[in-house]
Design a protein around this motif. Sequence first.
Motif, short mmCIF file in Angstrom:
data_model
loop_
_atom_site.label_atom_id
_atom_site.label_comp_id
_atom_site.label_asym_id
_atom_site.label_seq_id
_atom_site.Cartn_x
_atom_site.Cartn_y
_atom_site.Cartn_z
N GLU A 142 6.27 -1.04 -8.06
CA GLU A 142 6.59 -0.04 -9.08
C GLU A 142 5.32 0.57 -9.64
O GLU A 142 5.25 1.79 -9.85
CB GLU A 142 7.41 -0.68 -10.19
CG GLU A 142 7.89 0.30 -11.25
CD GLU A 142 8.81 -0.34 -12.26
OE1 GLU A 142 9.15 0.34 -13.25
OE2 GLU A 142 9.19 -1.52 -12.07
N ARG A 143 4.29 -0.26 -9.86
CA ARG A 143 3.03 0.24 -10.42
C ARG A 143 2.41 1.30 -9.52
O ARG A 143 1.85 2.30 -10.01
CB ARG A 143 2.04 -0.90 -10.61
CG ARG A 143 0.72 -0.44 -11.25
CD ARG A 143 -0.41 -1.46 -11.08
NE ARG A 143 -0.07 -2.79 -11.56
CZ ARG A 143 -0.91 -3.82 -11.47
NH1 ARG A 143 -2.12 -3.65 -10.91
NH2 ARG A 143 -0.55 -5.00 -11.91
N PHE A 144 2.51 1.12 -8.21
CA PHE A 144 1.87 2.04 -7.27
C PHE A 144 2.84 3.05 -6.66
O PHE A 144 2.52 3.71 -5.67
CB PHE A 144 1.16 1.24 -6.17
CG PHE A 144 0.00 0.44 -6.69
CD1 PHE A 144 -1.20 1.04 -7.00
CD2 PHE A 144 0.14 -0.92 -6.92
CE1 PHE A 144 -2.26 0.31 -7.50
CE2 PHE A 144 -0.92 -1.67 -7.41
CZ PHE A 144 -2.12 -1.06 -7.71
N GLY A 145 4.02 3.16 -7.27
CA GLY A 145 4.96 4.18 -6.85
C GLY A 145 5.59 3.95 -5.49
O GLY A 145 5.97 4.90 -4.80
N ILE A 146 5.71 2.68 -5.10
CA ILE A 146 6.29 2.33 -3.80
C ILE A 146 7.76 2.03 -3.99
O ILE A 146 8.13 1.16 -4.77
CB ILE A 146 5.58 1.11 -3.19
CG1 ILE A 146 4.08 1.41 -3.03
CG2 ILE A 146 6.20 0.72 -1.86
CD1 ILE A 146 3.24 0.19 -2.74
N LYS A 147 8.61 2.76 -3.28
CA LYS A 147 10.06 2.57 -3.38
C LYS A 147 10.57 1.99 -2.06
O LYS A 147 10.75 2.71 -1.08
CB LYS A 147 10.74 3.89 -3.69
CG LYS A 147 10.32 4.49 -5.03
CD LYS A 147 11.01 5.82 -5.29
CE LYS A 147 10.57 6.39 -6.64
NZ LYS A 147 11.23 7.70 -6.93
N PRO A 148 10.80 0.67 -2.01
CA PRO A 148 11.27 0.05 -0.77
C PRO A 148 12.59 0.65 -0.29
O PRO A 148 13.52 0.85 -1.07
CB PRO A 148 11.45 -1.43 -1.16
CG PRO A 148 10.54 -1.62 -2.33
CD PRO A 148 10.60 -0.32 -3.08
N SER A 183 0.38 6.03 0.65
CA SER A 183 -0.93 6.67 0.59
C SER A 183 -2.02 5.62 0.71
O SER A 183 -1.83 4.45 0.36
CB SER A 183 -1.09 7.44 -0.74
OG SER A 183 -1.25 6.53 -1.83
N VAL A 184 -3.16 6.03 1.23
CA VAL A 184 -4.29 5.11 1.36
C VAL A 184 -4.68 4.56 -0.01
O VAL A 184 -4.97 3.37 -0.15
CB VAL A 184 -5.48 5.84 2.02
CG1 VAL A 184 -6.74 4.97 1.95
CG2 VAL A 184 -5.16 6.20 3.46
N GLU A 185 -4.66 5.41 -1.03
CA GLU A 185 -5.01 4.97 -2.37
C GLU A 185 -4.06 3.88 -2.87
O GLU A 185 -4.49 2.86 -3.42
CB GLU A 185 -4.99 6.15 -3.33
CG GLU A 185 -5.38 5.78 -4.76
CD GLU A 185 -5.35 6.99 -5.69
OE1 GLU A 185 -6.12 6.98 -6.67
OE2 GLU A 185 -4.57 7.92 -5.45
N ALA A 186 -2.76 4.08 -2.65
CA ALA A 186 -1.77 3.09 -3.10
C ALA A 186 -1.91 1.80 -2.31
O ALA A 186 -1.79 0.70 -2.88
CB ALA A 186 -0.37 3.66 -2.95
N LEU A 187 -2.17 1.89 -1.01
CA LEU A 187 -2.31 0.69 -0.19
C LEU A 187 -3.52 -0.13 -0.64
O LEU A 187 -3.43 -1.36 -0.76
CB LEU A 187 -2.45 1.08 1.28
CG LEU A 187 -2.49 -0.08 2.28
CD1 LEU A 187 -1.18 -0.86 2.26
CD2 LEU A 187 -2.76 0.46 3.69
N ASP A 188 -4.63 0.55 -0.89
CA ASP A 188 -5.83 -0.16 -1.36
C ASP A 188 -5.59 -0.81 -2.71
O ASP A 188 -5.97 -1.96 -2.95
CB ASP A 188 -7.01 0.81 -1.45
CG ASP A 188 -7.55 1.22 -0.08
OD1 ASP A 188 -7.10 0.66 0.93
OD2 ASP A 188 -8.41 2.13 -0.04
N GLY A 189 -4.93 -0.07 -3.61
CA GLY A 189 -4.65 -0.62 -4.93
C GLY A 189 -3.70 -1.80 -4.86
O GLY A 189 -3.86 -2.79 -5.58
N LEU A 190 -2.68 -1.69 -3.99
CA LEU A 190 -1.73 -2.79 -3.83
C LEU A 190 -2.42 -4.05 -3.32
O LEU A 190 -2.14 -5.16 -3.80
CB LEU A 190 -0.62 -2.37 -2.87
CG LEU A 190 0.45 -3.42 -2.57
CD1 LEU A 190 1.23 -3.79 -3.83
CD2 LEU A 190 1.41 -2.91 -1.49
#
Length: 248
Positions: free
Chosen positions: A31-37, A48-55
Motif C-alpha cells: 500500500e505504501r508503494f502503490g502496489i495493488k495485487p 516501477s523501478v522506484e517502487a521496486l527499489d523502495g519495496l
Amino acid sequence: MPSDQQVPFITLPNWIRAAAQCGFHIDPLFERFGIKPDLIHLEQATISVEALDGLMRACVDACRVQNPAQHFPFILGETFTFEYLPEIETYISTSANLREASKALLWVRELINPYVDIRVNEEGRIAWMHLSHSRDANPLNEIYYSESVLPALLRFARLLLGSRARFRILRFRHAPPTYAAMYEDFFHAPVAFNQDYDGIEFDRELMDLPLHGAFPSLHEQAEFLVEKRLAQQPLRQGLAAQVKALSL
C-alpha cells in the motif's frame, strides 16, 4: 533510466511468501508503494523501478525488526519458485545438463527482471555464473538484488545436481556488510567480498554432468511454451530497446 520505468512483477507471490517467512505482513508495504495485487492479471503486472527499489529496502528493514536472524534478500531468493511461469521450471528440471538449463537465464531476464543479466563463463577447468546489473541503481539495492539472485541460482543448481552440487566459492563485489557472518552459514559455501564480480564459481565439469531429470519430449514442449509466452509480452520490445541502449 527514469525511476517510473515499468518492469514485470510476476514475482509478487514470491515476495509475499518471503515476507511471511521473515515474520512480517507485506500488504502495508504494498500500500505504501502503490502496489495493488491482482492475481487474476498477474502475468501482465508491472511495477516501477522506484517502487521496486523502495519495496526491497522496506522489506529488508521489516525483516531486521521482526526476525534479525534472517535477511530478506536471502529468503526471497531461497524461496523463489516459477509458480506463475511453470514452463520455465519444467524446462530447467527436464534439462540434460546445466549447460542446457542455463538457457533459461536469458528468459528470466526478459520475464522477471530485464536489468539483471546472468551469464555463464568458462575458462580452463573453472566455470562461473556471473551476475551484472545493466542499469544505474542505488549501490545498496544492487547488493540486495545480488543477495536474492544468487540464492535462487544455488537452489536450482543443488536441486538439479543433488549431492554432486559442490561450489568453489561465492564472490561478491561489495565490502563485507555488518551481517557478513550470516553469509557462509546461509550459503553453505565459502564466500569472498570485494571481488571483481557477483557470482558463483564451480568446476567446469559440472556443466556437462548428465541430470537425472532429463526428459527430452517435455523439455522441447516447455521451450515452445516459453517462446510463446515471450512473444506475447507487451513490454518485450520496449524493455529490449532500453536494455540495448544501456549496454552501448
